[in-house]
Scaffold this motif. Structure first.
Motif, mmCIF file in Angstrom:
data_model
loop_
_atom_site.group_PDB
_atom_site.id
_atom_site.type_symbol
_atom_site.label_atom_id
_atom_site.label_comp_id
_atom_site.label_asym_id
_atom_site.label_seq_id
_atom_site.Cartn_x
_atom_site.Cartn_y
_atom_site.Cartn_z
ATOM 1 N N ILE A 109 0.833 -1.204 0.000
ATOM 2 C CA ILE A 109 0.000 0.000 0.000
ATOM 3 C C ILE A 109 0.874 1.262 0.000
ATOM 4 N N LEU A 112 2.339 1.522 -3.615
ATOM 5 C CA LEU A 112 1.277 1.725 -4.611
ATOM 6 C C LEU A 112 0.921 3.208 -4.743
ATOM 7 N N LYS A 113 0.982 3.929 -3.631
ATOM 8 C CA LYS A 113 0.595 5.346 -3.639
ATOM 9 C C LYS A 113 1.573 6.220 -4.415
ATOM 10 N N THR A 114 2.794 5.753 -4.600
ATOM 11 C CA THR A 114 3.793 6.596 -5.272
ATOM 12 C C THR A 114 4.281 6.022 -6.602
ATOM 13 N N ASP A 115 4.061 4.723 -6.847
ATOM 14 C CA ASP A 115 4.706 4.061 -7.981
ATOM 15 C C ASP A 115 3.762 3.686 -9.126
ATOM 16 N N VAL A 116 2.461 3.703 -8.886
ATOM 17 C CA VAL A 116 1.544 3.152 -9.896
ATOM 18 C C VAL A 116 0.729 4.279 -10.538
ATOM 19 N N MET A 117 0.516 4.170 -11.849
ATOM 20 C CA MET A 117 -0.143 5.238 -12.605
ATOM 21 C C MET A 117 -1.642 5.277 -12.348
ATOM 22 N N LEU A 118 -1.995 6.007 -11.301
ATOM 23 C CA LEU A 118 -3.385 6.211 -10.901
ATOM 24 C C LEU A 118 -3.508 7.651 -10.418
ATOM 25 N N TRP A 119 -4.611 8.280 -10.766
ATOM 26 C CA TRP A 119 -4.812 9.678 -10.364
ATOM 27 C C TRP A 119 -6.234 9.846 -9.849
ATOM 28 N N LYS A 120 -6.356 10.472 -8.647
ATOM 29 C CA LYS A 120 -7.667 10.676 -8.019
ATOM 30 C C LYS A 120 -8.219 12.066 -8.328
ATOM 31 N N VAL A 132 -6.484 15.341 -6.822
ATOM 32 C CA VAL A 132 -5.753 15.205 -5.557
ATOM 33 C C VAL A 132 -4.260 15.402 -5.814
ATOM 34 N N GLU A 133 -3.614 16.140 -4.905
ATOM 35 C CA GLU A 133 -2.168 16.326 -5.033
ATOM 36 C C GLU A 133 -1.449 15.306 -4.168
ATOM 37 N N PRO A 134 -0.270 14.871 -4.609
ATOM 38 C CA PRO A 134 0.467 13.890 -3.804
ATOM 39 C C PRO A 134 0.835 14.481 -2.445
ATOM 40 N N VAL B 82 1.529 10.723 -9.444
ATOM 41 C CA VAL B 82 0.420 9.787 -9.228
ATOM 42 C C VAL B 82 -0.161 9.923 -7.818
ATOM 43 N N THR B 83 -1.433 9.545 -7.674
ATOM 44 C CA THR B 83 -2.127 9.663 -6.377
ATOM 45 C C THR B 83 -3.087 8.495 -6.146
ATOM 46 N N GLY B 84 -2.625 7.272 -6.391
ATOM 47 C CA GLY B 84 -3.510 6.116 -6.188
ATOM 48 C C GLY B 84 -3.549 5.673 -4.737
#
Lengths: 146, 85
Positions: A109, A112-120, A132-134, B82-84
């Motif tokens: 977990i 996943l928050k920093t390495d995977v291409m997902l954007w909220k 959402v900003e990191p 990214v922000t998952g």
């Protein structure tokens, strides 16, 4: 057994647990991330890359399996539109021993928050929409594992 | 050599398209010069790439730094951090 999925459909946690139950593993640890309804949030939308998001999750799953003795690992991330209370991410790590299952879950977990291409993207009741900003704290937690 | 560019998250929203194919001038040799070229090309690019330090990139499915060369690239993805999870 490593199972990774990126899906718009709801995550069926009971079905995923059944798969691990059937393996007779000594210990299973899980992480469930859900959409929070903070500040009158009405929708959380997850953008993703059609190929790289799944590949990134698979890379992380294999990194965890290389690092700890895992007998089964499930890593599922939802994409698309969700409402408060829905599950965004589900991690289930099984091992003969609890320490490895717990450590693998936490590693997955955090990274996943920093390495995977997902954007909220958040939508609120008053009509505001914001990406959402990191968070710096997320980077610090992910860096602990390098 | 045509190059396909894919945009994600707020970069896509600000560009107004999910992807496009461009013919690059020879002076655009790496990711950072591509970002500068897109920012100078039109108003959408200027808004999307106003803060180039926030832009991340992948070339043909592999995360790369902004100094990565574009020679031989087929597709470049440009996106925010990214922000998952």
């Amino acid at each position: 057994m490593i199972r990774v999925a990126v899906q718009p459909a709801a995550i069926d946690i009971a079905a995923e647990l059944d798969l691990h139950d059937a393996g007779g593993h000594g210990a299973s640890a899980s992480f469930i991330g859900r959409v929070r309804g903070d500040g009158d949030l009405t929708e959380l939308f997850l953008d993703h890359h059609p190929a790289m998001t799944g590949a990134g999750l698979a890379d992380l799953a294999h990194a965890a399996a290389d690092r700890w003795h895992l007998s089964a690992l499930t890593l599922i991330h939802r994409v698309g539109a969700m409402v408060p209370g829905e599950t965004i991410v589900f991690i289930l790590a099984s091992s003969p021993h609890r320490a490895e299952a717990l450590a693998a879950c936490e590693f997955l977990i955090d990274r996943l928050k920093t390495d995977v291409m997902l954007w909220k993207r958040e939508s609120f009741a008053d009509g505001r929409v914001q990406w959402v900003e990191p968070r710096e704290g997320d980077n610090a937690r992910a860096d602990r594992w390098s | 050599m045509p190059l396909e560019i894919a945009y994600f998250a707020w970069v896509r929203e600000r560009m107004g398209v999910a992807d496009e194919t461009v013919d690059l001038p020879a002076s655009v040799s790496n990711v950072s010069s591509l970002v500068a070229w897109l920012a100078a090309r039109d108003a959408r690019g200027q808004i999307a790439f106003a803060e180039p330090q926030l832009i991340r990139a992948a070339i043909d499915g592999v995360m790369m730094g902004l100094d990565a060369p574009l020679a031989g690239a087929r597709e470049v993805a440009l996106f925010p951090p990214v922000t998952g999870g």
